[in-house]
Motif scaffolding. Structure first.
Motif, PDB file in Angstrom:
ATOM      1  N   ASP A  96      -0.554 -11.603  -8.624  1.00  0.00           N
ATOM      2  CA  ASP A  96      -0.821 -12.952  -9.561  1.00  0.00           C
ATOM      3  C   ASP A  96      -0.526 -13.817  -8.494  1.00  0.00           C
ATOM      4  N   SER A  97      -0.490 -15.199  -9.053  1.00  0.00           N
ATOM      5  CA  SER A  97      -0.536 -16.644  -7.909  1.00  0.00           C
ATOM      6  C   SER A  97       0.382 -16.582  -6.904  1.00  0.00           C
ATOM      7  N   GLY A  98       1.918 -16.091  -7.506  1.00  0.00           N
ATOM      8  CA  GLY A  98       2.872 -16.064  -6.616  1.00  0.00           C
ATOM      9  C   GLY A  98       2.768 -15.042  -5.425  1.00  0.00           C
ATOM     10  N   ASP A  99       2.039 -13.872  -5.814  1.00  0.00           N
ATOM     11  CA  ASP A  99       1.727 -12.654  -4.966  1.00  0.00           C
ATOM     12  C   ASP A  99       0.951 -13.026  -4.162  1.00  0.00           C
ATOM     13  N   ARG A 100       0.029 -13.841  -4.333  1.00  0.00           N
ATOM     14  CA  ARG A 100      -1.032 -14.595  -3.529  1.00  0.00           C
ATOM     15  C   ARG A 100      -0.439 -15.484  -2.207  1.00  0.00           C
ATOM     16  N   GLN A 101       0.504 -16.290  -2.875  1.00  0.00           N
ATOM     17  CA  GLN A 101       1.418 -17.151  -1.914  1.00  0.00           C
ATOM     18  C   GLN A 101       1.860 -16.473  -0.944  1.00  0.00           C
ATOM     19  N   GLN A 102       2.785 -15.095  -1.187  1.00  0.00           N
ATOM     20  CA  GLN A 102       3.542 -14.478  -0.269  1.00  0.00           C
ATOM     21  C   GLN A 102       2.457 -13.690   0.637  1.00  0.00           C
ATOM     22  N   LEU A 103       1.157 -13.233   0.103  1.00  0.00           N
ATOM     23  CA  LEU A 103       0.259 -12.694   0.860  1.00  0.00           C
ATOM     24  C   LEU A 103      -0.180 -13.698   2.017  1.00  0.00           C
ATOM     25  N   ARG A 104      -0.421 -14.903   1.633  1.00  0.00           N
ATOM     26  CA  ARG A 104      -0.868 -15.946   2.394  1.00  0.00           C
ATOM     27  C   ARG A 104       0.027 -16.338   3.451  1.00  0.00           C
ATOM     28  N   ARG A 105       1.234 -16.241   3.326  1.00  0.00           N
ATOM     29  CA  ARG A 105       2.236 -16.516   4.201  1.00  0.00           C
ATOM     30  C   ARG A 105       2.476 -15.432   5.107  1.00  0.00           C
ATOM     31  N   LEU A 106       2.345 -14.194   4.757  1.00  0.00           N
ATOM     32  CA  LEU A 106       2.206 -13.020   5.578  1.00  0.00           C
ATOM     33  C   LEU A 106       1.140 -13.074   6.567  1.00  0.00           C
ATOM     34  N   LEU A 107      -0.044 -13.294   5.864  1.00  0.00           N
ATOM     35  CA  LEU A 107      -1.262 -13.594   6.602  1.00  0.00           C
ATOM     36  C   LEU A 107      -1.168 -14.432   8.004  1.00  0.00           C
ATOM     37  N   THR A 108      -0.717 -15.728   7.493  1.00  0.00           N
ATOM     38  CA  THR A 108      -0.373 -16.798   8.755  1.00  0.00           C
ATOM     39  C   THR A 108       0.499 -16.158   9.874  1.00  0.00           C
ATOM     40  N   LEU A 109       1.625 -15.451   9.242  1.00  0.00           N
ATOM     41  CA  LEU A 109       2.411 -14.835  10.470  1.00  0.00           C
ATOM     42  C   LEU A 109       1.583 -13.890  11.343  1.00  0.00           C
ATOM     43  N   ARG A 110       0.835 -12.892  10.415  1.00  0.00           N
ATOM     44  CA  ARG A 110       0.490 -11.920  11.125  1.00  0.00           C
ATOM     45  C   ARG A 110      -0.843 -12.525  12.060  1.00  0.00           C
ATOM     46  N   ARG A 111      -1.585 -13.447  11.661  1.00  0.00           N
ATOM     47  CA  ARG A 111      -2.644 -13.882  12.464  1.00  0.00           C
ATOM     48  C   ARG A 111      -2.069 -14.596  13.592  1.00  0.00           C
ATOM     49  N   GLY A 112      -0.999 -15.105  13.344  1.00  0.00           N
ATOM     50  CA  GLY A 112      -0.124 -15.992  14.347  1.00  0.00           C
ATOM     51  C   GLY A 112       0.221 -15.104  15.665  1.00  0.00           C
ATOM     52  N   LEU A 113       0.638 -13.863  15.151  1.00  0.00           N
ATOM     53  CA  LEU A 113       1.074 -12.720  16.262  1.00  0.00           C
ATOM     54  C   LEU A 113      -0.200 -12.437  16.773  1.00  0.00           C
ATOM     55  N   GLY A 114      -1.556 -12.766  16.432  1.00  0.00           N
ATOM     56  CA  GLY A 114      -2.695 -12.184  17.084  1.00  0.00           C
ATOM     57  C   GLY A 114      -3.172 -10.770  16.481  1.00  0.00           C
ATOM     58  N   LEU A 115      -2.710 -10.383  15.435  1.00  0.00           N
ATOM     59  CA  LEU A 115      -3.054  -9.131  14.725  1.00  0.00           C
ATOM     60  C   LEU A 115      -4.203  -9.142  13.951  1.00  0.00           C
ATOM     61  N   PRO A 116      -4.881  -8.258  13.942  1.00  0.00           N
ATOM     62  CA  PRO A 116      -6.283  -8.097  13.289  1.00  0.00           C
ATOM     63  C   PRO A 116      -6.170  -8.045  11.759  1.00  0.00           C
ATOM     64  N   VAL A 117      -6.244  -9.137  10.989  1.00  0.00           N
ATOM     65  CA  VAL A 117      -6.206  -9.034   9.718  1.00  0.00           C
ATOM     66  C   VAL A 117      -7.013 -10.374   9.117  1.00  0.00           C
ATOM     67  N   GLU A 118      -7.496 -10.299   8.057  1.00  0.00           N
ATOM     68  CA  GLU A 118      -8.408 -11.511   7.580  1.00  0.00           C
ATOM     69  C   GLU A 118      -8.388 -11.790   6.067  1.00  0.00           C
ATOM     70  N   GLU A 119      -8.438 -12.545   5.644  1.00  0.00           N
ATOM     71  CA  GLU A 119      -8.502 -12.784   4.002  1.00  0.00           C
ATOM     72  C   GLU A 119      -9.781 -12.644   3.432  1.00  0.00           C
ATOM     73  N   VAL A 120      -9.820 -11.844   2.557  1.00  0.00           N
ATOM     74  CA  VAL A 120     -11.102 -11.544   1.754  1.00  0.00           C
ATOM     75  C   VAL A 120     -11.072 -11.953   0.598  1.00  0.00           C
ATOM     76  N   SER A 121     -12.433 -12.252  -0.129  1.00  0.00           N
ATOM     77  CA  SER A 121     -12.221 -12.768  -1.580  1.00  0.00           C
ATOM     78  C   SER A 121     -12.078 -11.572  -2.461  1.00  0.00           C
ATOM     79  N   VAL A 122     -11.791 -11.936  -3.697  1.00  0.00           N
ATOM     80  CA  VAL A 122     -11.601 -10.855  -4.671  1.00  0.00           C
ATOM     81  C   VAL A 122     -12.599 -10.029  -4.923  1.00  0.00           C
ATOM     82  N   ASP A 123     -13.951 -10.610  -4.774  1.00  0.00           N
ATOM     83  CA  ASP A 123     -15.113  -9.769  -4.820  1.00  0.00           C
ATOM     84  C   ASP A 123     -15.309  -8.706  -3.996  1.00  0.00           C
ATOM     85  N   GLU A 124     -15.053  -9.368  -2.821  1.00  0.00           N
ATOM     86  CA  GLU A 124     -15.113  -8.569  -1.523  1.00  0.00           C
ATOM     87  C   GLU A 124     -14.218  -7.546  -1.382  1.00  0.00           C
TER      88      GLU A 124
END
Ligand code: GLY
Length: 375
Positions: A96-124
């Protein structure tokens, strides 16, 4: 040289030390029946990266790099054993949208550490995994993460140890033995037999605390194993993990049809009991992401405790007590960290010092609690 505990960590350490020409014996009443037996085998250096755990993440990334060579060498040494080691990538989804917020915070953390992860659309995400359920608020994709079957790895390690003449003594170690000067110089097993050793590596998971005051604790995990081998329509190709109303869940599909679904994380003793509530919670959240699991036979319910440490970083190397080294406290990442732990211990024996990168895992940060004897 004695290794206390012969789960994946102890067995990998025993293997690497035997390769140095050391005489090694490992002690475990039930080798591989602890956390190794339960573990799903995600080699999740990216998707286990959490806030406040940068040291641990660096170790996880380094060990993930060692895995391909470790798996190839082990497989070959075990006569071509199939370890189910493969790069499937990890799709992490938000319910849900709260989970998306959590996922995006982790995405920012992980990308900031130079880790290979990307956001993808729900369709993708759906293109990658058509079995995803109808409700989905967001997703990230980690293409490089691998998985392995810990039980196969452990069986291969035991085979290789046997081939190298490493004794695996199926007895519980009751005590570390110490010389009059305080050096750890062997182990005393539960049958009362003393086994002298030049040094001892304590790799007994959460139970390490019972032998030497090591600050490990059990963190119980409950998991389910489903069997998709007779369901060709259930074609899950990647590790799928996610957040369902802020609760974490994962599904790890193997080529032989096994699907491991987990896990609870409970500050509980290692009672090995799967509870109705634990199994219900895992299934409820997993089927919110992949509803098709409803059709699969339930093959196994497992509960074991991970070996937690006070800062979630393992303890690898010198304890500060002469003759006692540690390889424990791997918490959620024991399978991932096995190659690095074994090579750190081997480097210590080869060069007399631990490699620089192992500094964060130096057990001496907890030296004040160590007793080197029973507690
Ligand atoms: N690494 C996954 C778990 O501990 O549940």
């Amino acid at each position: 040289m004695a290794v206390v505990g012969c789960g994946i960590i102890g067995a990998a350490v025993a293997w690497r030390l035997s390769q140095l020409g050391l005489t090694v014996a490992a002690f475990d009443p039930a080798p591989g029946d602890g956390a190794t037996h339960a573990a799903a085998g995600m080699l999740a250096d990216v998707t286990e990266a959490e806030f406040g755990e940068d040291h641990l993440t660096a170790l996880n990334v380094a060990s993930a790099r060692e895995w391909p060579a470790f798996a190839a060498e082990l497989s070959s040494a075990a006569g071509g054993a199939d370890l189910a080691f493969r790069r499937t990538g990890t799709l992490t989804v938000a319910y849900d949208s709260g989970d998306r917020q959590q996922l995006r915070r982790l995405l920012t953390l992980r990308r900031g550490l130079g880790l290979p992860v990307e956001e993808v659309s729900v369709d993708e995400a759906r293109r990658l995994e058509p079995l995803l359920g109808p409700r989905l608020a967001g997703a990230t994709w980690t293409p490089d993460e691998h998985q392995v079957d810990p039980r196969r790895v452990h069986a291969a390690l035991l085979k290789v140890l046997a081939g190298r003449g490493v004794a695996v003594v199926r007895r519980r170690v009751a005590e570390l033995s110490r010389s009059p000067s305080g050096t750890v110089d062997g182990v005393l097993d539960a049958a009362g037999e003393r086994h002298p050793a030049g040094s001892v590596v304590l790799a007994a998971g959460w139970a390490s605390r019972e032998l030497a005051g090591v600050p490990t604790r059990p963190v119980k995990g409950q998991l389910l194993r489903l069997d998709a081998s007779a369901q060709p329509g259930f074609a899950l190709g990647r590790v799928v993990r996610g957040f369902v109303q802020s609760r974490a869940v994962y599904l790890v599909p193997r080529q032989d049809g096994e699907v491991v679904v987990g896990a609870t994380s409970e500050e509980q003793p290692d009672d090995r009991q799967v509870t109705a509530g634990g199994a219900y919670a895992i299934l409820r959240d997993a089927r919110a992401l992949i509803p098709g699991i409803d059709e699969l036979p339930l093959a196994e319910l497992t509960a074991r405790a991970r070996p937690g440490s006070p800062d979630n970083v393992p303890m690898i190397g010198e304890s500060g007590i002469p003759g006692l080294l540690l390889a424990t406290g791997h918490h959620r990442n024991g399978i991932l960290l096995a190659p690095l732990t074994a090579s750190a211990l081997a480097a210590r024996y080869r060069a007399g010092t631990a490699p620089e990168w192992a500094a964060a895992a130096d057990p001496r940060r907890f030296a004040a609690t160590f007793t080197g004897g029973p507690r």
